[in-house]
Write an enzyme that holds these catalytic residues in place. Structure first.
Site, PDB file in Angstrom:
ATOM      1  N   HIS A  10       4.044 -13.585 -35.750  1.00 41.37           N
ATOM      2  CA  HIS A  10       4.721 -12.659 -35.298  1.00 41.37           C
ATOM      3  C   HIS A  10       3.929 -12.040 -34.142  1.00 41.37           C
ATOM      4  O   HIS A  10       4.421 -11.612 -33.158  1.00 41.37           O
ATOM      5  CB  HIS A  10       4.786 -11.503 -36.441  1.00 41.37           C
ATOM      6  CG  HIS A  10       5.985 -11.517 -37.561  1.00 41.37           C
ATOM      7  ND1 HIS A  10       7.057 -11.424 -37.185  1.00 41.37           N
ATOM      8  CD2 HIS A  10       5.674 -11.894 -38.642  1.00 41.37           C
ATOM      9  CE1 HIS A  10       7.654 -11.661 -38.357  1.00 41.37           C
ATOM     10  NE2 HIS A  10       6.768 -11.824 -39.434  1.00 41.37           N
TER      11      HIS A  10
ATOM     12  N   TYR B 223       8.073  -1.829 -42.189  1.00 44.36           N
ATOM     13  CA  TYR B 223       7.817  -2.989 -42.284  1.00 44.36           C
ATOM     14  C   TYR B 223       7.217  -3.687 -40.711  1.00 44.36           C
ATOM     15  O   TYR B 223       7.582  -3.351 -39.607  1.00 44.36           O
ATOM     16  CB  TYR B 223       9.264  -3.938 -42.187  1.00 44.36           C
ATOM     17  CG  TYR B 223       9.250  -5.279 -42.506  1.00 44.36           C
ATOM     18  CD1 TYR B 223       8.846  -5.812 -43.829  1.00 44.36           C
ATOM     19  CD2 TYR B 223      10.028  -6.122 -41.841  1.00 44.36           C
ATOM     20  CE1 TYR B 223       8.797  -7.075 -44.262  1.00 44.36           C
ATOM     21  CE2 TYR B 223      10.079  -7.821 -42.182  1.00 44.36           C
ATOM     22  CZ  TYR B 223       9.606  -8.011 -43.277  1.00 44.36           C
ATOM     23  OH  TYR B 223       9.698  -9.169 -43.647  1.00 44.36           O
TER      24      TYR B 223
END
Length: 349
Positions: free
Chosen positions: A21, A291
């Site tokens: 990510h 999240y």
């Protein structure tokens, strides 16, 4: 329960999956092999490899990867001799067919991930992983969004499907140390003694290492961490920091601290195009319980529409958005833009 400080901890590295990510899933083959070699040299127990959103995560919704999951897994399999290769599968994104491909490429551990109240959707994938003979883990994401008792019920479901280890996953980096303690006590009370437990912490409130330590004190067997904290949001529990703390506590982690420290600073940190740290935006993730992988998507939306990333993240938290709803980030941004326009018109009246 009685805490055993001499128990061998299982060190699960997630630099090559959650860490993806932090580089928008753009790891090169050379990157993954350099990182895997260092981790293998340091004697971590497993190395998780996949797109940040798991098998088949490479997509318009989550971001396209520089390579396929299989290419990354095969590349790591070529260079490791000690660590086992793990991967992540989110039912609805990856399928059992993709799991078989990952197994054929060298993955021997799978973490089947669902939202903390949706363990039901993992039955098929957990059962198939057991058929393949994989080390099969249930991974309950966003664990702050339900009570310890409800989380334990979901953990029990995963155990009944065949998972032999269940993770408490703090995807939003929103759990306090007491929150972690309560969840592990509830989960371990319901699971069979033979079923292991794991902790996956994020560092958005700077509690990644502290929460991992509390989990171990409550009998947790497996600890997720990443080099330099490489991961979504403010990152995961930094592996080298957790190992240093474990060393100071006299715990048996089985890894080489200095090799991990060198790899974090010399190999991983230079890859970051945005510092993996607690800052205004990543702190908002932990504060609002959002999240962690929403961060980069929210930053893009904020830039496009001239909004504050923090405002978008806080609104996502207020709406209790969960992983898989990345497409809603733009909707939230447009709503905020509309509200700002309405307020301006009202002020002009």
């Amino acid at each position: 329960m009685t805490f055993d400080p001499h128990k061998k901890l299982y060190i699960s590295d997630v630099t090559l999956r959650d860490g993806s990510h932090a580089v928008r899933h753009q790891y090169s083959i050379r990157n993954v092999q350099d990182i895997a070699r260092a981790l293998d040299k340091a004697k971590v127990d497993s190395i998780e490899v996949a797109h940040g959103d798991g098998l088949q995560g490479s997509s318009f919704n989550y971001g396209f990867g520089a390579h396929s999951d299989i290419e990354w897994i095969e590349a790591v399999a070529e260079v490791v001799t000690h660590a086992r290769i793990a991967t992540l599968l989110l039912p609805g994104i990856g399928t059992v067919h993709h799991l078989k491909e990952a197994y054929d490429a060298g993955a021997r551990i799978v973490r089947v991930a669902t939202h903390c109240t949706e363990a039901d959707v993992s039955r098929q994938h957990i059962a198939y992983a057991r058929e393949l003979g994989m080390d099969t883990v249930g991974f309950l994401m966003m664990s702050h969004m339900t009570t310890p008792q409800n989380l334990a019920v979901e953990a029990k479901k995963m155990e009944s499907y065949g998972a032999t280890c269940i993770y408490v996953v703090d995807s939003g980096g929103a759990l306090s140390m007491q929150d972690v303690r309560e969840r592990f006590r509830a989960v371990k009370d319901l699971l069979e003694p033979s079923t292991q437990t794991g902790i996956h912490a994020h560092h958005n409130l700077s509690l990644g290492v502290a929460n991992s330590i509390v989990a171990v004190e409550e009998g947790c067997d497996r600890i997720d961490a990443s080099l330099a904290g490489m991961g979504a949001g403010a990152g995961n529990a930094p592996l080298e920091v957790f190992v240093a703390a474990a060393e100071r506590l006299g715990w048996n982690h089985g890894t080489d601290l200095y090799t991990l420290m060198d790899a974090a600073d010399e190999i991983v940190r230079p890859l970051q195009d945005r510092p993996v740290r607690v800052d205004r935006e990543t702190l908002a993730l932990g504060y609002a319980g959002v999240y962690s992988s929403f961060l980069r998507h929210a930053e893009v939306a904020a830039s496009k529409y001239g909004l504050s990333t923090v405002d978008i993240l806080v609104e996502l938290g207020r709406r209790r958005m969960v992983g898989g709803q990345e497409d809603m980030i733009v909707d939230v941004a447009l709503d905020l833009l509309r509200q700002r326009g309405d307020a301006a018109r009202q002020a002009a009246v």
